[in-house]
Design an enzyme around this catalytic site. Structure first.
Site, short mmCIF file in Angstrom:
data_model
loop_
_atom_site.label_atom_id
_atom_site.label_comp_id
_atom_site.label_asym_id
_atom_site.label_seq_id
_atom_site.Cartn_x
_atom_site.Cartn_y
_atom_site.Cartn_z
NE ARG A 66 -4.26 0.94 -0.26
CZ ARG A 66 -4.96 0.54 -1.05
NH1 ARG A 66 -5.08 -0.58 -1.89
NH2 ARG A 66 -6.10 1.51 -1.18
CG ASN A 108 -15.61 12.46 -1.76
OD1 ASN A 108 -15.34 11.75 -2.57
ND2 ASN A 108 -16.21 12.03 -0.60
CG HIS A 110 -20.65 10.82 0.94
ND1 HIS A 110 -20.08 9.51 0.88
CD2 HIS A 110 -21.96 10.46 1.50
CE1 HIS A 110 -20.67 8.64 1.68
NE2 HIS A 110 -21.75 9.26 2.22
CB ALA A 180 -27.89 16.00 -5.36
CD GLU A 181 -23.83 11.56 -6.61
OE1 GLU A 181 -22.59 11.40 -7.01
OE2 GLU A 181 -24.58 10.70 -6.18
C1 GAR Z 1 -21.30 8.40 -7.11
O1 GAR Z 1 -22.38 8.26 -6.63
C2 GAR Z 1 -20.41 9.28 -5.71
O2 GAR Z 1 -21.40 9.95 -5.13
C3 GAR Z 1 -19.99 7.70 -5.20
O3 GAR Z 1 -19.87 7.00 -6.07
C4 GAR Z 1 -20.53 7.26 -7.40
C5 GAR Z 1 -19.51 7.22 -8.45
O4 GAR Z 1 -20.30 7.42 -9.66
N1 GAR Z 1 -19.13 8.07 -4.26
C6 GAR Z 1 -18.89 7.55 -3.01
O5 GAR Z 1 -19.66 6.90 -2.64
C7 GAR Z 1 -17.83 8.07 -2.19
N2 GAR Z 1 -17.96 7.64 -0.84
P1 GAR Z 1 -19.67 7.97 -11.15
O6 GAR Z 1 -18.63 7.10 -11.42
O7 GAR Z 1 -21.01 7.65 -11.98
O8 GAR Z 1 -19.49 9.28 -10.99
#
Ligand code: GAR
Length: 195
Positions: A66, A108, A110, A180-181
């Site tokens: 790692r 990040n 989430h 949202a994201e």
């Molecule tokens: C997204 O929903 C993001 O918020 C989540 O992974 C997905 C990636 O999707 N991240 C987490 O859970 C971090 N803890 P994507 O590859 O289509 O963007």
């Protein structure tokens, strides 16, 4: 011009939202210098290549332990001289060295309203499974700065999304992404690029 590295592990729809927002002017003053994945098969790498952006895999599988992987990841990011690191579905614990070196320069996304459904073990679909299991009526997404903890850094933006009758984890995940994201992640980058 804000120089950005985007770190991804999977499909890369958040990466796509960032690239689209740069193209249509929702994000200004920003250039993605490199997209890095821990997973050689991540479709996100294809999305980057299609845009002519450097797409690189740094996988733990290719390193003895790692620590060596962590150093390789840090070296790769340093190589591009970026101002901001965006974790867009990057499902690897961020090495402490990286957090120290890029303090307040890592964000990040989430897929929940932190502090609900976050921390160790809460990632991807698991977050939405847990939200449905608990029976929450509202969930959402959070953009936050990354510190040494897991989903514990200062919150930048959040957006709420309603849970609907009959939601499956997949349906809810998609709604949280769409409502949202894909909005707050580009918005946060634009804020940082123009502050
Ligand atoms: C997204 O929903 C993001 O918020 C989540 O992974 C997905 C990636 O999707 N991240 C987490 O859970 C971090 N803890 P994507 O590859 O289509 O963007």
């Amino acid at each position: 011009m804000l120089k950005v590295a985007v770190l991804v592990s999977g499909g890369g729809t958040n990466l796509q939202a960032i690239m689209d927002a740069i193209d249509n002017g929702t994000i200004t003053n920003t250039e993605i210098k490199v997209v890095i994945s821990n997973n050689a098969g991540a479709y996100a790498l294809e999305r980057a290549k299609n845009k002519g952006i450097d797409a690189v895999c740094v996988s733990p599988k290719d390193y003895e332990n790692r620590e060596i992987f962590n150093d390789a990841l840090l070296a790769k990011i340093d190589e591009y001289g970026v101002d901001l690191i965006v974790l867009a579905g990057f499902l690897v614990k961020i090495p402490e060295k990286l957090v120290e070196k890029y303090e307040r320069r890592i964000i990040n996304i989430h897929p929940s309203l932190i502090p609900s459904f976050c921390g160790v073990g809460y990632y991807g679909l698991k977050v939405h499974e847990a939200a449905l299991e608990r029976g929450v009526k509202v969930t959402g997404a959070t953009v936050h700065y990354v510190d040494a903890g897991m989903d514990t850094g200062p919150i930048i933006l959040q957006k709420a999304v309603y849970v609907e009758e009959g939601d499956t984890p997949e349906i809810l995940q998609r709604r949280v992404m769409e409502q949202a994201e894909w909005q707050i992640l580009p918005q946060a980058i634009n804020m940082i690029a123009n502050m």
